[in-house]
Design a protein around this motif. Structure first.
Motif, PDB file in Angstrom:
ATOM      1  N   MET A  36       0.829  -1.203   0.000  1.00  0.00           N
ATOM      2  CA  MET A  36       0.000   0.000   0.000  1.00  0.00           C
ATOM      3  C   MET A  36       0.871   1.264   0.000  1.00  0.00           C
ATOM      4  O   MET A  36       0.665   2.193  -0.771  1.00  0.00           O
ATOM      5  N   PHE A  37       1.893   1.271   0.900  1.00  0.00           N
ATOM      6  CA  PHE A  37       2.777   2.432   0.985  1.00  0.00           C
ATOM      7  C   PHE A  37       3.534   2.622  -0.329  1.00  0.00           C
ATOM      8  O   PHE A  37       3.691   3.744  -0.809  1.00  0.00           O
ATOM      9  N   GLN A  38       3.993   1.509  -0.898  1.00  0.00           N
ATOM     10  CA  GLN A  38       4.721   1.597  -2.158  1.00  0.00           C
ATOM     11  C   GLN A  38       3.841   2.164  -3.263  1.00  0.00           C
ATOM     12  O   GLN A  38       4.299   2.961  -4.086  1.00  0.00           O
ATOM     13  N   ASP A  39       2.565   1.793  -3.268  1.00  0.00           N
ATOM     14  CA  ASP A  39       1.644   2.327  -4.273  1.00  0.00           C
ATOM     15  C   ASP A  39       1.477   3.837  -4.113  1.00  0.00           C
ATOM     16  O   ASP A  39       1.421   4.578  -5.106  1.00  0.00           O
ATOM     17  N   LEU A  40       1.394   4.298  -2.872  1.00  0.00           N
ATOM     18  CA  LEU A  40       1.255   5.735  -2.619  1.00  0.00           C
ATOM     19  C   LEU A  40       2.502   6.493  -3.080  1.00  0.00           C
ATOM     20  O   LEU A  40       2.401   7.580  -3.655  1.00  0.00           O
ATOM     21  N   VAL A  41       3.677   5.908  -2.823  1.00  0.00           N
ATOM     22  CA  VAL A  41       4.919   6.538  -3.262  1.00  0.00           C
ATOM     23  C   VAL A  41       4.964   6.610  -4.788  1.00  0.00           C
ATOM     24  O   VAL A  41       5.343   7.635  -5.365  1.00  0.00           O
ATOM     25  N   LEU A  42       4.548   5.531  -5.440  1.00  0.00           N
ATOM     26  CA  LEU A  42       4.519   5.527  -6.904  1.00  0.00           C
ATOM     27  C   LEU A  42       3.591   6.601  -7.452  1.00  0.00           C
ATOM     28  O   LEU A  42       3.928   7.317  -8.403  1.00  0.00           O
ATOM     29  N   ILE A  43       2.427   6.711  -6.851  1.00  0.00           N
ATOM     30  CA  ILE A  43       1.471   7.738  -7.305  1.00  0.00           C
ATOM     31  C   ILE A  43       2.066   9.129  -7.137  1.00  0.00           C
ATOM     32  O   ILE A  43       1.942   9.988  -8.021  1.00  0.00           O
ATOM     33  N   ALA A  44       2.740   9.363  -5.990  1.00  0.00           N
ATOM     34  CA  ALA A  44       3.356  10.669  -5.746  1.00  0.00           C
ATOM     35  C   ALA A  44       4.456  10.944  -6.770  1.00  0.00           C
ATOM     36  O   ALA A  44       4.578  12.064  -7.299  1.00  0.00           O
ATOM     37  N   LEU A  45       5.265   9.935  -7.070  1.00  0.00           N
ATOM     38  CA  LEU A  45       6.334  10.108  -8.053  1.00  0.00           C
ATOM     39  C   LEU A  45       5.774  10.370  -9.441  1.00  0.00           C
ATOM     40  O   LEU A  45       6.259  11.246 -10.176  1.00  0.00           O
ATOM     41  N   PHE A  46       4.736   9.624  -9.817  1.00  0.00           N
ATOM     42  CA  PHE A  46       4.105   9.854 -11.120  1.00  0.00           C
ATOM     43  C   PHE A  46       3.525  11.262 -11.214  1.00  0.00           C
ATOM     44  O   PHE A  46       3.661  11.939 -12.231  1.00  0.00           O
ATOM     45  N   ALA A  47       2.873  11.699 -10.138  1.00  0.00           N
ATOM     46  CA  ALA A  47       2.251  13.028 -10.138  1.00  0.00           C
ATOM     47  C   ALA A  47       3.313  14.127 -10.248  1.00  0.00           C
ATOM     48  O   ALA A  47       3.168  15.083 -11.027  1.00  0.00           O
ATOM     49  N   ALA A  48       4.405  13.990  -9.460  1.00  0.00           N
ATOM     50  CA  ALA A  48       5.458  15.006  -9.486  1.00  0.00           C
ATOM     51  C   ALA A  48       6.152  15.031 -10.843  1.00  0.00           C
ATOM     52  O   ALA A  48       6.421  16.109 -11.400  1.00  0.00           O
ATOM     53  N   ALA A  49       6.436  13.860 -11.402  1.00  0.00           N
ATOM     54  CA  ALA A  49       7.093  13.802 -12.706  1.00  0.00           C
ATOM     55  C   ALA A  49       6.201  14.390 -13.797  1.00  0.00           C
ATOM     56  O   ALA A  49       6.673  15.101 -14.690  1.00  0.00           O
ATOM     57  N   SER A  50       4.909  14.105 -13.726  1.00  0.00           N
ATOM     58  CA  SER A  50       3.968  14.645 -14.719  1.00  0.00           C
ATOM     59  C   SER A  50       3.870  16.161 -14.603  1.00  0.00           C
ATOM     60  O   SER A  50       3.824  16.874 -15.619  1.00  0.00           O
ATOM     61  N   ALA A  51       3.857  16.668 -13.352  1.00  0.00           N
ATOM     62  CA  ALA A  51       3.839  18.121 -13.153  1.00  0.00           C
ATOM     63  C   ALA A  51       5.093  18.756 -13.742  1.00  0.00           C
ATOM     64  O   ALA A  51       5.053  19.863 -14.282  1.00  0.00           O
ATOM     65  N   GLY A  52       6.215  18.038 -13.644  1.00  0.00           N
ATOM     66  CA  GLY A  52       7.453  18.551 -14.216  1.00  0.00           C
ATOM     67  C   GLY A  52       7.383  18.689 -15.720  1.00  0.00           C
ATOM     68  O   GLY A  52       7.953  19.628 -16.297  1.00  0.00           O
ATOM     69  N   LEU A  53       6.702  17.777 -16.383  1.00  0.00           N
ATOM     70  CA  LEU A  53       6.538  17.893 -17.837  1.00  0.00           C
ATOM     71  C   LEU A  53       5.761  19.158 -18.189  1.00  0.00           C
ATOM     72  O   LEU A  53       6.103  19.873 -19.142  1.00  0.00           O
ATOM     73  N   LEU A  54       4.720  19.429 -17.423  1.00  0.00           N
ATOM     74  CA  LEU A  54       3.937  20.651 -17.660  1.00  0.00           C
ATOM     75  C   LEU A  54       4.777  21.896 -17.397  1.00  0.00           C
ATOM     76  O   LEU A  54       4.692  22.885 -18.127  1.00  0.00           O
ATOM     77  N   TYR A  55       5.589  21.830 -16.347  1.00  0.00           N
ATOM     78  CA  TYR A  55       6.463  22.964 -16.008  1.00  0.00           C
ATOM     79  C   TYR A  55       7.437  23.253 -17.154  1.00  0.00           C
ATOM     80  O   TYR A  55       7.633  24.406 -17.545  1.00  0.00           O
ATOM     81  N   MET A  56       8.037  22.205 -17.699  1.00  0.00           N
ATOM     82  CA  MET A  56       8.991  22.414 -18.793  1.00  0.00           C
ATOM     83  C   MET A  56       8.300  22.956 -20.037  1.00  0.00           C
ATOM     84  O   MET A  56       8.847  23.798 -20.755  1.00  0.00           O
ATOM     85  N   ALA A  57       7.095  22.471 -20.305  1.00  0.00           N
ATOM     86  CA  ALA A  57       6.342  22.992 -21.447  1.00  0.00           C
ATOM     87  C   ALA A  57       6.037  24.475 -21.244  1.00  0.00           C
ATOM     88  O   ALA A  57       6.124  25.277 -22.190  1.00  0.00           O
ATOM     89  N   LEU A  58       5.698  24.845 -20.009  1.00  0.00           N
ATOM     90  CA  LEU A  58       5.407  26.242 -19.700  1.00  0.00           C
ATOM     91  C   LEU A  58       6.662  27.098 -19.844  1.00  0.00           C
ATOM     92  O   LEU A  58       6.618  28.206 -20.394  1.00  0.00           O
ATOM     93  N   GLY A  59       7.803  26.587 -19.354  1.00  0.00           N
ATOM     94  CA  GLY A  59       9.049  27.326 -19.498  1.00  0.00           C
ATOM     95  C   GLY A  59       9.408  27.565 -20.948  1.00  0.00           C
ATOM     96  O   GLY A  59       9.870  28.650 -21.323  1.00  0.00           O
ATOM     97  N   ALA A  60       9.180  26.552 -21.803  1.00  0.00           N
ATOM     98  CA  ALA A  60       9.458  26.707 -23.233  1.00  0.00           C
ATOM     99  C   ALA A  60       8.554  27.761 -23.857  1.00  0.00           C
ATOM    100  O   ALA A  60       8.984  28.550 -24.705  1.00  0.00           O
ATOM    101  N   ALA A  61       7.289  27.785 -23.418  1.00  0.00           N
ATOM    102  CA  ALA A  61       6.340  28.750 -23.971  1.00  0.00           C
ATOM    103  C   ALA A  61       6.689  30.183 -23.566  1.00  0.00           C
ATOM    104  O   ALA A  61       6.368  31.134 -24.294  1.00  0.00           O
ATOM    105  N   LEU A  62       7.338  30.349 -22.397  1.00  0.00           N
ATOM    106  CA  LEU A  62       7.664  31.690 -21.909  1.00  0.00           C
ATOM    107  C   LEU A  62       8.970  32.228 -22.468  1.00  0.00           C
ATOM    108  O   LEU A  62       9.294  33.394 -22.272  1.00  0.00           O
ATOM    109  N   ALA A  63       9.746  31.384 -23.147  1.00  0.00           N
ATOM    110  CA  ALA A  63      10.970  31.886 -23.785  1.00  0.00           C
ATOM    111  C   ALA A  63      10.579  32.878 -24.869  1.00  0.00           C
ATOM    112  O   ALA A  63       9.543  32.727 -25.525  1.00  0.00           O
ATOM    113  N   PRO A  64      11.364  33.922 -25.083  1.00  0.00           N
ATOM    114  CA  PRO A  64      11.007  34.929 -26.094  1.00  0.00           C
ATOM    115  C   PRO A  64      10.984  34.323 -27.494  1.00  0.00           C
ATOM    116  O   PRO A  64      11.637  33.305 -27.749  1.00  0.00           O
ATOM    117  N   PRO A  65      10.246  34.936 -28.408  1.00  0.00           N
ATOM    118  CA  PRO A  65      10.162  34.389 -29.774  1.00  0.00           C
ATOM    119  C   PRO A  65      11.447  34.521 -30.564  1.00  0.00           C
ATOM    120  O   PRO A  65      11.629  33.865 -31.582  1.00  0.00           O
TER     121      PRO A  65
END
Length: 385
Positions: free
Chosen positions: A1-30
């Protein structure tokens, strides 16, 4: 059970990081655009350049501040603590190259507090001749329209103006890794943080302000013991109600690391500085490390999703770095180093939580909780009987 919760947290954080990088790319000047001339006289400026020793590209860095398409009077003050400082050779070369420029040198070993750079600035401050003051570290290289853009922003917004920076590699393997850290990790964080008011960056790459603003915050003496001296200038100005704004264009930071030890010490000091000034924000940086988080998830048994996240993280990082390249008109980066760079950045991030002392310009300091530095005394050797 604990391992499943850790996996979910890791998946969520990693997925948020993908969105963050996409946002950073969008904010770079043209793309880079030259500053348009205003057609009016530009005000006089004093540039303060604290120096300490020779370093790769120093002459080119300093010369870039002389090669400005700026119509106003420019005084550049260089400061060192010793008359035999190797940096003075570059200043003498600069004087020969630009005989009509106002280039002054202050040699003063008076110590004010524990921050050697600020002590240097205090010694230089008596030579400031103009109302507009610009501070810039010795490893910064700028483009010809830099000063015009900076002063224009300061006149329009007031308060303090700072500038983001990208990496310039000197060609070594470690320098390329340092460059990727700035372009793929640090700079996007500055853009995202400033755009969404998650942080108020004030960076040593460039700080511009009026003399009255410097006097109002207590001068450089007010930050003589602070590690994050650049941040503190912005914080003190903001506490008085003055705006702290980020220049749209960026300057270059020369990455001269020649060994793993140099790279590690430099980046851990940066991490400790960021953790000190913004502990909550620093903790939130965990999501920016999607690739190592995905590897942890893979090790805990989440193979299929973790592999997809790991591949996606590397792809997003590459897209982010390409957007920074294009936005600031930079040469191609070494994309093949991205996996190693991401793992190393995660190691620095973790160490930034744990470290309590730092190495700076050949000396070791203990970092206090309020942001001040205490120099560590050398160990006394017991004399032999």
């Amino acid at each position: 059970m604990f391992q499943d919760l850790v996996l979910i947290a890791l998946f969520a954080a990693a997925s948020a990081g993908l969105l963050y990088m996409a946002l950073g790319a969008a904010l770079a000047p043209p793309g880079p655009r030259p500053a348009r001339p205003t057609g009016r006289a530009e005000p006089a400026v004093t540039i303060l350049k604290p120096l300490h020793g020779d370093e790769p590209g120093l002459l080119e860095n300093l010369a870039s501040f002389c090669d400005q398409t700026y119509s106003g009077e420019v005084q550049i003050v260089f400061g060192v603590s010793r008359a035999d400082d190797a940096a003075l050779a570059a200043v003498e070369q600069l004087r020969a190259m630009y005989p009509h420029k106002v280039l002054e040198v202050v040699v003063d070993d008076t110590v004010h507090g524990t921050n050697p750079k600020v002590s240097n600035l205090i010694n230089m401050s008596a030579r400031i001749a103009h109302d507009i003051i610009v501070l810039a570290d010795s490893d910064i290289r700028v483009r010809p329209d830099y000063l015009s853009r900076l002063v224009r922003r300061l006149e329009r917004r007031g308060g303090v103006v700072t500038a983001p920076y990208y990496g310039i590699s000197t060609g070594s393997f470690w320098s390329k890794l340092a460059q990727l850290n700035i372009d793929g990790h640090f700079l996007p964080g500055v853009l995202v943080g400033a755009r969404f008011s998650l942080s108020r960056p004030c960076l040593g790459s460039t700080i511009a302000l009026h003399r009255k603003s410097l006097v109002a915050i207590g001068g450089f003496e007010a930050i003589a013991d602070c590690l994050a001296d650049d941040y503190e200038i912005g914080a003190l100005a903001a506490a008085r109600g003055e705006p702290v704004s980020l220049l749209h264009s960026a300057v270059g930071h020369v990455c001269d690391e020649r060994s793993f030890a140099e790279l590690w010490r430099h980046e851990v000091r940066w991490a400790m500085t960021i953790r000190l000034v913004d502990p909550v924000g620093y903790s939130g940086w965990i999501i920016t490390h999607s690739f190592p988080l995905a590897l942890f998830a893979w090790g805990l048994g989440g193979e299929e999703i973790a592999i997809c996240l790991a591949v996606g993280a590397l792809a997003c990082r590459a897209v982010l770095i390409y957007a920074i390249e294009r936005g600031y008109g930079l040469p191609p980066r070494p994309y093949w180093l991205i996996p190693l760079r991401d793992l190393l950045s995660f190691a620095v991030f973790i160490t930034g939580f744990l470290a309590r002392d730092l190495s700076w310009k050949g000396r070791r300091y203990s970092l206090m909780s309020e942001g001040t530095m205490l120099p560590e005394l050398p160990e006394r050797r017991t004399p032999s009987p």
